[in-house]
Design a protein around this motif. Sequence first.
Motif, PDB file in Angstrom:
ATOM      1  N   UNK A 152       0.817  -1.216   0.000  1.00  0.00           N
ATOM      2  CA  UNK A 152       0.000   0.000   0.000  1.00  0.00           C
ATOM      3  C   UNK A 152       0.849   1.264   0.000  1.00  0.00           C
ATOM      4  N   UNK A 153       2.064   1.203   0.510  1.00  0.00           N
ATOM      5  CA  UNK A 153       2.898   2.400   0.583  1.00  0.00           C
ATOM      6  C   UNK A 153       3.804   2.552  -0.632  1.00  0.00           C
ATOM      7  N   UNK A 154       3.641   1.687  -1.621  1.00  0.00           N
ATOM      8  CA  UNK A 154       4.447   1.800  -2.834  1.00  0.00           C
ATOM      9  C   UNK A 154       4.113   3.087  -3.577  1.00  0.00           C
ATOM     10  N   UNK A 155       4.956   3.517  -4.425  1.00  0.00           N
ATOM     11  CA  UNK A 155       4.742   4.710  -5.246  1.00  0.00           C
ATOM     12  C   UNK A 155       4.604   5.990  -4.425  1.00  0.00           C
ATOM     13  N   UNK A 156       5.133   6.018  -3.219  1.00  0.00           N
ATOM     14  CA  UNK A 156       5.119   7.238  -2.421  1.00  0.00           C
ATOM     15  C   UNK A 156       3.770   7.607  -1.841  1.00  0.00           C
ATOM     16  N   UNK A 157       2.865   6.651  -1.725  1.00  0.00           N
ATOM     17  CA  UNK A 157       1.559   6.952  -1.133  1.00  0.00           C
ATOM     18  C   UNK A 157       1.731   7.343   0.326  1.00  0.00           C
ATOM     19  N   UNK A 158       0.880   8.239   0.802  1.00  0.00           N
ATOM     20  CA  UNK A 158       0.951   8.627   2.214  1.00  0.00           C
ATOM     21  C   UNK A 158       0.660   7.435   3.120  1.00  0.00           C
TER      22      UNK A 158
END
Length: 119
Positions: A49-55
Amino acid sequence: MIKERLTYTSAQALPSQDRTSPLLMPSPYAIDGGELIGADPRTLDPVSMSQDGRPTSPMKAIRAHCLGCSGGDASEARKCTATGCALWPFRMGRNPFYGMKTAQSEGLELDGEDGGTSA
């Protein structure tokens, strides 16, 4: 001043046709015809869920949404006039209600709320 630059905004969604994403799954409902839906985040690995720089915190996610809504311009998010938006009080990336003390919680009487006993 923003201490950290967010790389993800709410406008950046995964492509709807990305069937390999762990964040998407086929709908279990026949009426949806096997269309992809978002997976339940409670069942996902936090790393995916935190991939791609997600908060990774709710406040950062709200701030990212507000920045996306205002075209990525922090000054526009600050000047936001959409006061009907449920996220409006949180647009600066902070909870304005955190630690706020009210007169009632401190046991103080508010004007006009003394039960009519004032002279």
